[in-house]
Enzyme design. Structure first.
Site, PDB file in Angstrom:
ATOM      1  N   HIS A  13       9.334   8.082  14.826  1.00  0.00           N
ATOM      2  CA  HIS A  13       8.248   9.025  14.548  1.00  0.00           C
ATOM      3  C   HIS A  13       7.882   9.798  15.811  1.00  0.00           C
ATOM      4  CE1 HIS A  13       7.539   7.265  10.635  1.00  0.00           C
ATOM      5  NE2 HIS A  13       7.269   6.084  11.147  1.00  0.00           N
ATOM      6  N   SER A  79       1.070   7.541  10.924  1.00  0.00           N
ATOM      7  CA  SER A  79      -0.366   7.289  10.824  1.00  0.00           C
ATOM      8  C   SER A  79      -1.178   8.572  10.784  1.00  0.00           C
ATOM      9  CB  SER A  79      -0.838   6.414  11.984  1.00  0.00           C
ATOM     10  OG  SER A  79      -0.659   7.080  13.224  1.00  0.00           O
ATOM     11  N   TYR A 200       0.366  -1.331   6.531  1.00  0.00           N
ATOM     12  CA  TYR A 200       1.803  -1.035   6.501  1.00  0.00           C
ATOM     13  C   TYR A 200       2.583  -2.173   5.834  1.00  0.00           C
ATOM     14  CZ  TYR A 200       1.679   2.985   9.776  1.00  0.00           C
ATOM     15  OH  TYR A 200       1.471   4.193  10.386  1.00  0.00           O
ATOM     16  N   GLU A 291      11.410   2.015  15.017  1.00  0.00           N
ATOM     17  CA  GLU A 291      10.095   2.662  14.909  1.00  0.00           C
ATOM     18  C   GLU A 291       9.559   3.052  16.300  1.00  0.00           C
ATOM     19  OE1 GLU A 291       6.014   2.201  12.244  1.00  0.00           O
ATOM     20  OE2 GLU A 291       7.139   0.430  12.811  1.00  0.00           O
TER      21      GLU A 291
END
Length: 349
Positions: A13, A79, A200, A291
């Site tokens: 991300h 997020s 999550y 991630e």
């Protein structure tokens, strides 16, 4: 060109975006404070190429090099997707800006990043805008997948389950474009749930349960593919429970259910957890991911290495060379069917 298989991280991300992106979002919130149904205009986010370079070269790019990974499937900050904020125009324009930043990154660093789309989901909207944005990002921006939230309400779970026909417009578009979706919720506004610690992982488990229990979804869409992130939440630890539920409800075996449709990534931040995942889930259904830079950024005092340096855990596992290659490379290229064309285009294969 190296003869070694590429190490492909399927879950990254853009968590280090310049401040101007956040300032755009804050302006949207100010407009919503005036009127919750405020009809936004897209406007401009002024971020230069140099700012993008500065945001990555001391962060994601640096860690790619240090940890020995080659290319990351990169999407906007999860997020910050914030589907629960505002209305459909809020999500539409916020999503377009976030995806266009990812596209610029893939153009600046074509051998390091491949795009995956945020979708403009909104609690009171259907999936038409999401299907349109998926088509735009795949056909115009060269993206190879998307993130799909099963809970755009931000922790209140007002959306239908994932096998409901509500989602069929996005599933039809995924199959038409031959792209998978990673199941990924966003920030949580429910005070009982910490975003990364519970929301999550609970959402991963819930999404898997919804998909597993469906008796019609994969008959209607036999080529539909989902990645359950964060190692599947609680799923690998309770594999026996899910196998037992399949038996109780007269479903196919769990291995049959997931075989061509449900996959898990390796965003699990300790060796024992990775070892469990690799032991209980078929190797063909596991995709390497970190991630990075994401939910857990610190150094593990027990190992002296970063928690999210997940390549170390695959390297340290008991998998043979062939199975490691599947996890690091082959499985991801199979699931992300558009990926090889992109890899060829940028000279990586």
């Amino acid at each position: 060109m190296s003869t070694e298989p590429l190490i492909i991280d399927c879950h990254g991300h853009y968590t280090t975006a310049p401040d101007e992106l956040g300032e755009y979002r804050e302006q949207q919130k100010k407009e919503l404070a005036i009127d919750p149904l405020f009809d936004h205009v897209k406007g401009i986010v002024n971020i230069s190429d140099d700012q993008i370079r500065d945001s990555l070269e001391g962060a994601q790019l640096k860690l790619q090099n240090e940890r020995g990974t080659d290319v990351t499937i990169f999407s906007p900050r999860a997020s910050w997707m914030g589907h629960h904020i505002g209305n459909q125009t809020t999500s539409k324009y916020w999503t377009e800006h976030c995806n266009e930043l990812i596209y610029r990154i893939t153009e600046l660093y074509p051998q390091n990043f491949i795009g995956a789309a945020q979708l403009p989901q909104s609690p009171n909207a259907d999936m038409a805008a999401s299907a349109a944005e998926l088509e735009r990002t795949v056909k115009e921006l060269g993206f190879v997948g998307c993130n799909l939230s099963p809970d755009p309400s931000g922790g209140y779970w007002t959306a239908p389950p994932l096998d409901d026909k509500f989602y069929y417009p996005i599933y039809e578009k995924m199959c038409e474009l031959n792209v998978p979706a990673m199941i990924h919720v966003s920030g949580c506004c429910h005070r009982c749930f910490h975003t990364t610690g519970s929301h999550y992982l609970g959402a991963d488990t819930t999404a898997f349960q919804q998909l597993m229990m469906s008796k019609t979804l994969f008959k209607d869409f036999p080529d539909l593919k989902f990645i359950i992130p964060h190692g599947g939440g609680a799923v690998p630890y309770h594999w026996g429970r899910f196998r037992g539920l399949c038996d109780m409800f007269n479903l196919s075996s769990l291995t049959e259910i997931i075989e061509n449709n449900i996959y898990f990534d390796t965003c699990v931040y300790h060796q024992e957890g990775i070892d469990l995942l690799l032991e209980v889930v078929p190797i063909e259904n596991i995709l390497f991911a970190s991630e990075m830079i994401g939910a857990v950024r610190g150094i593990d005092p027990m190992t002296g290495h970063y928690f999210d340096d997940t390549k170390r855990y695959i390297d340290g596992s008991k998998l043979n060379v062939e199975d490691k290659a599947k996890v690091f490379n082959g499985n991801t290229r199979d699931v992300f069917a558009r990926m090889d064309a992109r890899l060829k285009k940028v000279g990586l294969i």
